[in-house]
Structures are given as structure tokens and as C-alpha cells.
Design a protein around this motif. Structure first.
Motif, PDB file in Angstrom:
ATOM      1  N   THR A 189       0.827  -1.200   0.000  1.00 42.37           N
ATOM      2  CA  THR A 189       0.000   0.000   0.000  1.00 42.37           C
ATOM      3  C   THR A 189       0.864   1.252   0.000  1.00 42.37           C
ATOM      4  N   ASN A 190       1.917   1.264   0.806  1.00 42.14           N
ATOM      5  CA  ASN A 190       2.816   2.411   0.862  1.00 42.14           C
ATOM      6  C   ASN A 190       3.527   2.618  -0.473  1.00 42.14           C
ATOM      7  N   LYS A 191       3.864   1.511  -1.114  1.00 39.01           N
ATOM      8  CA  LYS A 191       4.538   1.601  -2.407  1.00 39.01           C
ATOM      9  C   LYS A 191       3.610   2.178  -3.463  1.00 39.01           C
ATOM     10  N   LEU A 192       2.353   1.739  -3.463  1.00 35.71           N
ATOM     11  CA  LEU A 192       1.377   2.263  -4.417  1.00 35.71           C
ATOM     12  C   LEU A 192       1.103   3.739  -4.151  1.00 35.71           C
ATOM     13  N   SER A 193       1.039   4.109  -2.863  1.00 34.62           N
ATOM     14  CA  SER A 193       0.845   5.509  -2.500  1.00 34.62           C
ATOM     15  C   SER A 193       1.990   6.370  -3.021  1.00 34.62           C
ATOM     16  N   GLU A 194       3.196   5.844  -2.946  1.00 37.87           N
ATOM     17  CA  GLU A 194       4.357   6.567  -3.469  1.00 37.87           C
ATOM     18  C   GLU A 194       4.246   6.784  -4.969  1.00 37.87           C
ATOM     19  N   GLY A 195       3.728   5.776  -5.682  1.00 38.51           N
ATOM     20  CA  GLY A 195       3.533   5.913  -7.123  1.00 38.51           C
ATOM     21  C   GLY A 195       2.551   7.011  -7.477  1.00 38.51           C
TER      22      GLY A 195
END
Length: 374
Positions: A227-233
Motif C-alpha cells: 500500500t505504501n509503495k502504491l501511495s508513493e507511485g
């Protein structure tokens, strides 16, 4: 006589090519790029904000609906207000161009905050996104309302205004494509490991969000790091588009000049002007048709990602589907332009609406292809 005076003033300012009364290609391009930010950011929000709020921010579907519809309703209120204030603006930079430039830093800040996930409670997140979404719509109106009026202030030559509008349409289409490509690529890179097949969580449920609780969505993510990785994207794509937003507005502000000798009525108050406009029956008819047409398209646009992912099980191909739809729309533009010339604008618009309705009904009969497993 008045037209000749305006033409001479344009030639002295370097806006017109002497003895021709035309805008240069460079000036048309500088004007046209101003239409890109509105389409780019607007379509990025329309296509991707729903899955972002549900899957990344983990907000309930009902709260997402409140955010989106309140934002659109607020936009309908701010447009006439911004137009009223723009009409009463008078600076050495012109009437319209200052409005294109000064809201830019505020719009960029609000746009990035829309794609940021704060570490607060779910109800607080709802307020967060509602506030920034409404503020962004306000600042976007500060750009779009004066920009669309700027066409009439570029030159008294109708043919040159039509030509500048043609350039603008090209960049607006480019803005739509950039929204799909930039956002789609970032999601593909940063969200490749995320899988949110929530229908597996409730075998008896035929809806993608059982119990209207999007917390179920997060239960099926691989882990919080996904989720954090997708938020960063999402944040990276928002930053890229914000930079494009800034460059386009600066280009339009410094690359165009607006006609000073345009007569404007300052005598009417806001509510009198408002009443005068809405007393025009033909305008009301067109406004209602456009309102319901836009509402239908926005409903489909905002739910298309969820439809692809949870109904037809094609979430991984969503960004490519959007690009295909946009490219096909672009390729059809010459046909609609031809029909508009042959049939007229009103008839062509009616034909387009008639063809749109059955295509929307088709979506109702696409079966759920998701596999329900324990």
C-alpha cells in the motif's frame, strides 16, 4: 474604425504580424498549452481517484461518493463566482492572464495533497480529501474560466481565433493522454504487487465492497508495504503532472497578450447578471443537456477502474484499456468534425448522445467474471 485601431495597437505590441492581422504559430502554441493542465488533472482525478481513495486511503465507498459529488457540486458554484471576479479585474498584465498564473502554487499544493495519505483516522481522512478536493476545484476554475475566455481577447480576427482553438484542442487531447499514461505507468510500476480481489472475502456477496466497508479491501493486500509503495507511485505521478501544470501556465502567461480594448459591462451586480443569464431559455436547455451528459460520463469515468477490476477481472490491464479508449476517441475526431460541418453542431451533438446511451446500457449486462474461492 474601431477594428483598425485595435489592429494597429496589436501590431505595435507585436501580437499581430503587420499587414496580415494574424497570430504567429508560436503565439498560438503558447496559448494552446494552457488548455493541457485542466484536461490532464481533471481526467487523472476522474479516472483514478476512486480506486486511490478506496484501495490506498481505505475510505468507505459512501464517503468516497460524498467527496466526489461534493467536489463537483462545489465546482458548479465556483465557476460563476470566478467569472464574476475575473470580469472586474483590470491590471497592467490584462484582465485574464493574471488569473492563469497567480493560483498555480495553490493549485499544485492542493493537487499533491489529494494524492497524499495522511496518518489520521478514516473520518479525518474524509474531511482531508473533501477540503483539498474542493480547494483544488476552486483553483482549477481560476485557470479554466479566464483561459477559455482568453480566445476572444487574443485577436479580433475570427479565423485566427478558430485556428488558435484548433491548436488548443490538440493540446487538450494531449493532456488527457498524459493523464492516462503518466498515472498508468506509475501505478503499473509501483502497484504491480497489489491485488485487491475483495469478492473472495464474502462468497455470498455479489458486490465488490461487502457491507459497504472498504476496510475489507486492505485485508487482501499483500502487506502494508504494498500500500505504501502504491501511495508513493500516486505521489510521484502527481508531482510530475504538477510540474507540467506549472510549465504550461507560465508559457501561456508569458507567451500571450490579450486585447485591451474589449468592452465589458461593469454595471450589473452579480445576482442581476446571474438572473439575466438564466432567463435565456435556449441557454437553460443546452445547460441541462450538457449537465446530465457530463454527469453520466463522469459517473462512468469515476467507476471504470473499479468496474474493470472487480467485475470483468481486468484490473492489471486497466491503464492500457484507458489508453485504447482515448486513442480511439482521438481517431474519431475527424469524423465528428466532418459531421459537424455537414449536419451542424446541434444535430451532431444529438447524434452523439443517441449513440452514447446504448453503449452505457451494454455495461449493465457484462457478467461478473471473478472467481469465488475460499
Amino acid at each position: 474604425m474601431k477594428k483598425n485601431v485595435i489592429k494597429q495597437k496589436f501590431e505595435q505590441d507585436g501580437l499581430m504580424i503587420k499587414n496580415e492581422g494574424k497570430l504567429s504559430i508560436f503565439q498560438k502554441i503558447c496559448f494552446a498549452v494552457g488548455g493541457l493542465p485542466y484536461q490532464m488533472c481533471g481526467n487523472a482525478l476522474g479516472l483514478f481517484i476512486s480506486p486511490f481513495l478506496l484501495e490506498v486511503s481505505q475510505i468507505r465507498p459512501k464517503q468516497v461518493s460524498v467527496i466526489l459529488f461534493s467536489g463537483r457540486g462545489w465546482d458548479a458554484v465556483t465557476d460563476p463566482l470566478i467569472g464574476f471576479f475575473v470580469n472586474r479585474t483590470n491590471t497592467r498584465f490584462g484582465k485574464l492572464r493574471p488569473w492563469i498564473l497567480f493560483p498555480v502554487p495553490f493549485a499544485i499544493f492542493c493537487y499533491i495533497m489529494i494524492w497524499y495519505v495522511p496518518d489520521i483516522s478514516r473520518s479525518s481522512k474524509t474531511i482531508w480529501y473533501l477540503v483539498f478536493y474542493c480547494f483544488f476545484q476552486t483553483f482549477l476554475s481560476c485557470l479554466h474560466v479566464p483561459y477559455t475566455s482568453l480566445t476572444m481577447y487574443l485577436t479580433p480576427d475570427q479565423a485566427e481565433r478558430d485556428s488558435a482553438t484548433g491548436y488548443r484542442m490538440v493540446f487538450e487531447v494531449l493532456g488527457v493522454l498524459l493523464a492516462a499514461v503518466i498515472q498508468g505507468i506509475m501505478i503499473s510500476i509501483y502497484g504491480s504487487t497489489v491485488n485487491c480481489d475483495v469478492t473472495t472475502l464474502n462468497l455470498k456477496s455479489t458486490t465488490p465492497f461487502p457491507y459497504n466497508d472498504s476496510s475489507l479491501i486492505s485485508n487482501n493486500l499483500n502487506d502494508d508495504s504494498d500500500t505504501n509503495k502504491l501511495s508513493e507511485g500516486y505521489l510521484i505521478s502527481a508531482s510530475i503532472m504538477s510540474l507540467i501544470y506549472l510549465i504550461c501556465c507560465l508559457t501561456t502567461f508569458f507567451g500571450t497578450k490579450e486585447m485591451k480594448d474589449v468592452i465589458t459591462d461593469h454595471n450589473k451586480e452579480f445576482f442581476k447578471s446571474f438572473k439575466s443569464v438564466f432567463s435565456h431559455k435556449s441557454y437553460i436547455t443546452l445547460l441541462l443537456a450538457f449537465l446530465f451528459n457530463s454527469l453520466a460520463v463522469q459517473l462512468v469515468q469515476s467507476n471504470l477502474a473499479l468496474f474493470c477490476k472487480y467485475t470483468v477481472d481486468a484490473g492489471d490491464q486497466y491503464q492500457y484499456l484507458i489508453i485504447v479508449l482515448l486513442v480511439s476517441s482521438i481517431l474519431s475526431l475527424p469524423l465528428w468534425q466532418y459531421l459537424m460541418i455537414k449536419l451542424g453542431k446541434k444535430t451532431t451533438y444529438a447524434v452523439g448522445l443517441i449513440l452514447l446511451i446504448p453503449n452505457l446500457f451494454v455495461l449493465l449486462y457484462i457478467e461478473n467474471t471473478s472467481n469465488f474461492k475460499n
